[in-house]
Design a protein around this motif. Structure first.
Motif, PDB file in Angstrom:
ATOM      1  N   ALA A 179     129.036   8.769  19.000  1.00 52.28           N
ATOM      2  CA  ALA A 179     129.941   9.441  19.935  1.00 52.28           C
ATOM      3  C   ALA A 179     129.900   8.688  21.252  1.00 52.28           C
ATOM      4  O   ALA A 179     128.941   7.972  21.547  1.00 52.28           O
ATOM      5  CB  ALA A 179     129.532  10.897  20.130  1.00 52.28           C
ATOM      6  N   ALA A 180     130.929   8.866  22.050  1.00 56.66           N
ATOM      7  CA  ALA A 180     130.993   8.190  23.333  1.00 56.66           C
ATOM      8  C   ALA A 180     129.910   8.709  24.267  1.00 56.66           C
ATOM      9  O   ALA A 180     129.539   9.884  24.221  1.00 56.66           O
ATOM     10  CB  ALA A 180     132.367   8.414  23.961  1.00 56.66           C
ATOM     11  N   ALA A 181     129.384   7.826  25.109  1.00 51.59           N
ATOM     12  CA  ALA A 181     128.401   8.238  26.101  1.00 51.59           C
ATOM     13  C   ALA A 181     128.990   9.344  26.966  1.00 51.59           C
ATOM     14  O   ALA A 181     130.144   9.259  27.401  1.00 51.59           O
ATOM     15  CB  ALA A 181     128.000   7.049  26.964  1.00 51.59           C
ATOM     16  N   GLY A 182     128.209  10.376  27.190  1.00 54.67           N
ATOM     17  CA  GLY A 182     128.656  11.512  27.977  1.00 54.67           C
ATOM     18  C   GLY A 182     129.178  12.671  27.153  1.00 54.67           C
ATOM     19  O   GLY A 182     129.418  13.762  27.697  1.00 54.67           O
ATOM     20  N   THR A 183     129.344  12.474  25.832  1.00 54.97           N
ATOM     21  CA  THR A 183     129.774  13.568  24.968  1.00 54.97           C
ATOM     22  C   THR A 183     128.722  14.669  24.986  1.00 54.97           C
ATOM     23  O   THR A 183     127.530  14.389  24.845  1.00 54.97           O
ATOM     24  CB  THR A 183     129.980  13.081  23.527  1.00 54.97           C
ATOM     25  N   PRO A 184     129.117  15.941  25.154  1.00 60.94           N
ATOM     26  CA  PRO A 184     128.130  17.023  25.215  1.00 60.94           C
ATOM     27  C   PRO A 184     127.338  17.155  23.907  1.00 60.94           C
ATOM     28  O   PRO A 184     127.871  16.952  22.812  1.00 60.94           O
ATOM     29  CB  PRO A 184     128.984  18.276  25.448  1.00 60.94           C
ATOM     30  N   VAL A 185     126.058  17.490  24.045  1.00 55.46           N
ATOM     31  CA  VAL A 185     125.179  17.775  22.912  1.00 55.46           C
ATOM     32  C   VAL A 185     124.801  19.243  23.007  1.00 55.46           C
ATOM     33  O   VAL A 185     124.346  19.703  24.069  1.00 55.46           O
ATOM     34  CB  VAL A 185     123.916  16.893  22.937  1.00 55.46           C
ATOM     35  N   GLN A 186     124.965  20.001  21.911  1.00 55.54           N
ATOM     36  CA  GLN A 186     124.706  21.429  21.917  1.00 55.54           C
ATOM     37  C   GLN A 186     123.581  21.792  20.956  1.00 55.54           C
ATOM     38  O   GLN A 186     123.277  21.051  20.019  1.00 55.54           O
ATOM     39  CB  GLN A 186     125.966  22.201  21.532  1.00 55.54           C
ATOM     40  N   ALA A 187     122.966  22.940  21.203  1.00 54.93           N
ATOM     41  CA  ALA A 187     121.902  23.424  20.326  1.00 54.93           C
ATOM     42  C   ALA A 187     122.506  23.871  19.000  1.00 54.93           C
ATOM     43  O   ALA A 187     123.471  24.634  18.987  1.00 54.93           O
ATOM     44  CB  ALA A 187     121.167  24.585  20.982  1.00 54.93           C
ATOM     45  N   PRO A 188     121.954  23.412  17.863  1.00 56.47           N
ATOM     46  CA  PRO A 188     122.496  23.823  16.563  1.00 56.47           C
ATOM     47  C   PRO A 188     122.160  25.260  16.206  1.00 56.47           C
ATOM     48  O   PRO A 188     122.829  25.882  15.388  1.00 56.47           O
ATOM     49  CB  PRO A 188     121.830  22.855  15.585  1.00 56.47           C
ATOM     50  N   ALA A 189     121.113  25.823  16.860  1.00 55.14           N
ATOM     51  CA  ALA A 189     120.690  27.196  16.580  1.00 55.14           C
ATOM     52  C   ALA A 189     119.822  27.678  17.741  1.00 55.14           C
ATOM     53  O   ALA A 189     119.405  26.894  18.595  1.00 55.14           O
ATOM     54  CB  ALA A 189     119.912  27.269  15.264  1.00 55.14           C
ATOM     55  N   THR A 190     119.549  28.967  17.742  1.00 53.82           N
ATOM     56  CA  THR A 190     118.701  29.565  18.772  1.00 53.82           C
ATOM     57  C   THR A 190     117.300  28.964  18.729  1.00 53.82           C
ATOM     58  O   THR A 190     116.796  28.605  17.671  1.00 53.82           O
ATOM     59  CB  THR A 190     118.616  31.090  18.535  1.00 53.82           C
ATOM     60  N   GLY A 191     116.655  28.876  19.887  1.00 53.63           N
ATOM     61  CA  GLY A 191     115.289  28.361  19.918  1.00 53.63           C
ATOM     62  C   GLY A 191     114.738  28.293  21.326  1.00 53.63           C
ATOM     63  O   GLY A 191     115.337  28.792  22.280  1.00 53.63           O
ATOM     64  N   THR A 192     113.586  27.653  21.448  1.00 48.66           N
ATOM     65  CA  THR A 192     112.913  27.464  22.725  1.00 48.66           C
ATOM     66  C   THR A 192     112.651  25.981  22.937  1.00 48.66           C
ATOM     67  O   THR A 192     112.152  25.304  22.032  1.00 48.66           O
ATOM     68  CB  THR A 192     111.574  28.226  22.768  1.00 48.66           C
ATOM     69  N   VAL A 193     112.984  25.472  24.100  1.00 49.95           N
ATOM     70  CA  VAL A 193     112.705  24.070  24.420  1.00 49.95           C
ATOM     71  C   VAL A 193     111.197  23.927  24.617  1.00 49.95           C
ATOM     72  O   VAL A 193     110.608  24.588  25.465  1.00 49.95           O
ATOM     73  CB  VAL A 193     113.447  23.634  25.701  1.00 49.95           C
ATOM     74  N   ILE A 194     110.563  23.089  23.810  1.00 44.57           N
ATOM     75  CA  ILE A 194     109.114  22.912  23.924  1.00 44.57           C
ATOM     76  C   ILE A 194     108.737  21.611  24.617  1.00 44.57           C
ATOM     77  O   ILE A 194     107.603  21.460  25.070  1.00 44.57           O
ATOM     78  CB  ILE A 194     108.416  23.006  22.550  1.00 44.57           C
TER      79      ILE A 194
END
Length: 276
Positions: A179-194
């Motif tokens: 994907a082009a640089a700057g394309t948004p990346v989203q969480a695939p599912a609920t979770g906690t950033v560790i």
């Protein structure tokens, strides 16, 4: 070895029809094993010393077993303990699977033949990343059908035997989405950033714990929009596609780990989603 303590839960995690990953008992796949009636106490299960995800599905307690790419074909078993009965084993078979070879050319030769100083950093980061994959939250989030973390063409599939500049390296342990640089990346599912970090090979990366040993890793980001300890929901923004670390161009590397085994992320996507 783990402590075989019986454990029950009044808040059973229901596995929806659309949330169950596809079973594929091959190296890099997932074995899905029914254990006991969901009206009985929740079992605790282990495979090769790692605690497994155990969820209620269609009236049965069900164990999800992540199978590392190094798993040899053959017969295996998991060990299960459940209150009110003796420890028992559930057997399953792992089939063989051959993955294709991919040849890549890396301009920066440091990413193929790292210096002594680079190797020190790499080994330190490897131990750190390994600890993230071994993270385990008992109070899990309900598993969901994953959504693709970013739009784009799948440029490299899971399991490819990789050769960089003519030199064999470890198999590909994730899915690459160009994907082009700057394309948004989203969480695939609920979770906690560790964890969030900037690593030699992986570049800027985010690690999310989805519960019960299910971990997602997102690499080569240009920008990170979350911080450790943050609870995220499905489709929340994590950052932007970039070209940090060892890359041939802008893309997202997405790894999924289950009981400390890297498995094919495509198993968590439905057919319509994974083909986009």
């Amino acid at each position: 070895m783990p402590t075989w303590a019986a454990e029950t839960s009044s808040n059973q995690t229901e596995l929806s029809e659309h949330g169950l990953p596809r079973a594929s008992a091959v190296p890099g796949g997932i074995a899905i094993l029914p254990l006991a009636s969901a009206t009985s106490p929740q079992p605790v299960a282990y495979f090769q010393g790692r605690r497994l995800m155990v969820l209620s599905h269609q009236g049965q307690w069900t164990a999800l077993v992540g199978l590392a790419l190094s798993t040899a074909p053959g017969q295996y078993h998991i060990r299960v303990q459940q209150a009110g009965r003796a420890n028992y084993h559930v057997a399953f078979s792992v089939r063989d699977k051959r993955y294709r070879t991919q040849r890549l050319r890396i301009k920066n030769k440091r990413f193929v033949d790292p210096s002594t100083e680079d190797l020190k950093r790499i080994w330190k980061e490897k131990a750190l990343i390994q600890s993230y994959f071994r993270h385990y939250i008992k109070q899990d989030h309900p598993i969901q059908a994953f959504v693709r973390p970013t739009p784009g063409r799948r440029s490299s599939s899971f399991g490819l035997r990789r050769i960089f500049n003519g030199k064999a390296r470890k198999p590909h342990s994730g899915m690459d989405i160009a994907a082009a640089a700057g394309t948004p990346v989203q969480a695939p599912a609920t979770g906690t950033v560790i964890a969030v970090g900037d690593y030699f090979f992986n570049g800027r990366s985010v690690f999310i714990d989805h519960g019960q040993g299910l971990i997602s890793m997102f690499c080569h980001l240009r920008k990170v929009s979350v911080q450790p300890g943050q609870t995220i929901q499905r489709r929340d923004r994590l950052g932007e596609v970039g070209a940090t670390g060892r890359v041939t161009g802008p893309h997202l590397h997405w790894s999924v780990s289950l009981n400390d085994a890297r498995v094919d992320p495509a198993l968590f996507l439905n057919a319509a989603t994974k083909s986009k």
